[in-house]
Write an enzyme that holds these catalytic residues in place. Sequence first.
Site, PDB file in Angstrom:
ATOM      1  N   HIS A  84       0.732  -1.247   0.591  1.00 57.78           N
ATOM      2  CA  HIS A  84       0.374   0.065   0.322  1.00 57.78           C
ATOM      3  C   HIS A  84       0.618   1.522  -0.169  1.00 57.78           C
ATOM      4  CE1 HIS A  84      -3.610  -2.025   0.567  1.00 57.78           C
ATOM      5  NE2 HIS A  84      -3.458  -2.670   1.416  1.00 57.78           N
TER       6      HIS A  84
ATOM      7  N   ASP B  66      -4.725 -12.881   3.299  1.00 55.88           N
ATOM      8  CA  ASP B  66      -5.730 -11.986   4.049  1.00 55.88           C
ATOM      9  C   ASP B  66      -6.782 -12.447   3.401  1.00 55.88           C
ATOM     10  OD1 ASP B  66      -4.918 -10.508   2.094  1.00 55.88           O
ATOM     11  OD2 ASP B  66      -4.738  -8.866   3.475  1.00 55.88           O
TER      12      ASP B  66
ATOM     13  N   HIS C 219      -6.302  -7.155  -0.475  1.00 55.12           N
ATOM     14  CA  HIS C 219      -6.399  -6.133  -0.798  1.00 55.12           C
ATOM     15  C   HIS C 219      -5.642  -5.324  -1.796  1.00 55.12           C
ATOM     16  CE1 HIS C 219      -6.957  -6.233   3.486  1.00 55.12           C
ATOM     17  NE2 HIS C 219      -8.239  -5.665   3.488  1.00 55.12           N
TER      18      HIS C 219
ATOM     19  N   ASP D 126      -2.775 -10.752  -2.740  1.00 49.65           N
ATOM     20  CA  ASP D 126      -2.945  -9.422  -1.154  1.00 49.65           C
ATOM     21  C   ASP D 126      -4.656  -9.265  -1.242  1.00 49.65           C
ATOM     22  OD1 ASP D 126      -1.968  -8.666   1.783  1.00 49.65           O
ATOM     23  OD2 ASP D 126      -3.746  -7.790   1.538  1.00 49.65           O
TER      24      ASP D 126
END
Length: 517
Positions: A266, A368, A304, A302
């Site tokens: 991120h 995740d 996200h 991931d």
Amino acid sequence: MTRLNNGEAENHIQNGDSEPNSNAEDATKSAKAKRKSDITLEDMYNTQYDLDEEDDDSDWEPFENHHVVEIAKWFCVNCTIANLDNFDYCNVCGEHKNSGILKHGFFASPISQEEGFETEVAERHKDSCLQTIVPDKSTAIGFDERMLLHEEVEMKSHPHPERPDRLRAIAASLATAGILPGRCYPILAREIKPEELQMVHSSENIEAVELTSHILSSYLTPDTYANQHSARAARLAAGLCADLASAIYSGSAKNGFALVRPPGHHAGVKHSMGFCLHNNAAIAACAAQVAGAKKVLIVDWDVHHGNGTQEIFEKNKSVLYISLHRHEGGKFYPGTGAADEVLCLCSCLWCSPSEFAPDFTIISAGFDAARGDPLGCCDVTPAGYAQMTEMCSALSGGKLLVILEGGYNLRSISSSATAVIKVLLGESPECNLDCVVPTKAGLRTVLEVLKVQTKYWPALEPNFSRLQSEWGSYAFHHAKKQKRKRRQAVPTWWKLGRKRLLYWVLCKQHRLQLKWC
């Protein structure tokens, strides 16, 4: 505690410095609206789905007057959910309150306390691994205990999901399985140099992270904490990833796994966010290119979207970034990564990762999306991650670096990481794709993505046409049954926020106590 972000106006309101009451009310409403629009990963961790204004439970307590009743509770070491002190098992994941997961990893019994059972199983498993498998020193692992010093100092109502125990659980699993030390070899950590960071990040990002080393507790964003050790941990993580990339590309190692934190995907050119400080995958890609790689592929699985990695390489045609993530129409954190975000590649017309012909492949391996994760709420198994690893290892002549990103259920993250490393060591994944039946919603999403992607990747057209033709006659009967079973088995915390869940648990257990009386 210092917050290193643009929240001065909100802090001003919270401190009661506004003069007229009407202005204070307007400012408060504006701040609430801003908080609602700028949802963070931590917000998602606390409340799995969007809540109405009146349902905001950010300051929630189970009783209006919390001074009347003191509730003794413990936080599950596996999933961090709060539980009442008079119960020995986590109400959500079933982990024993004295679990040995940090000592033996996912091999530890989830239903027994540390002493006895899991020790016997761990020793038996460790011995069998060492006797039947010849050590393979071609897989390198990067790890340094100093990265464990990065943790949230100011503990709030619950432990932060990105916590040092994530690395401890994976390391314990690898040790118990006889993988590290044993079948892999570690590389020594070094701190990344400023000039290497400047290949990826602006001076603004580097200086903001470095400033945290002089502060006991700070926040770069509301969900991205730092203490005085965080900047060094981020430099060590970046340095390990850079050195692993160089070693693998040069042939000193066949492949590698970077057991690092804080995560990175991120973190963009100028900003840190989403638990991430420096972008480890981007730094590794640049290191591989410095070592001689012409084209680098980054596969980010991931749950996200790696908005930071995408931003860093959006104008770089020598790095192909592919992200597999939840999007939910932009409602899932961080809200970016729509199917039509095909950036500069439209002028290149590379038709697939294999046609892109990368010299080096990096996996941003967030776990995740694994079964049981409190943020992702998906259902990927360790065998599924192993299968994806094998698919990626076929590219770039096997020159593959796997970098840890997210993943917040210790059993899920440690079992998934171990499965991935076993593939790096040459073991075949235990996954039969012929038995996998997609859900109708899943297939619809794939078709929606393919409809966009085929404009830029012509080689995908046959797959798109085939799936379209099978839409009406596809065997959804079994998929619907599986979907119905999953709905019945959905954990309560998928439906409720963490704090609402605690309220539900309290009420349920209170009723049980009344019944017993």
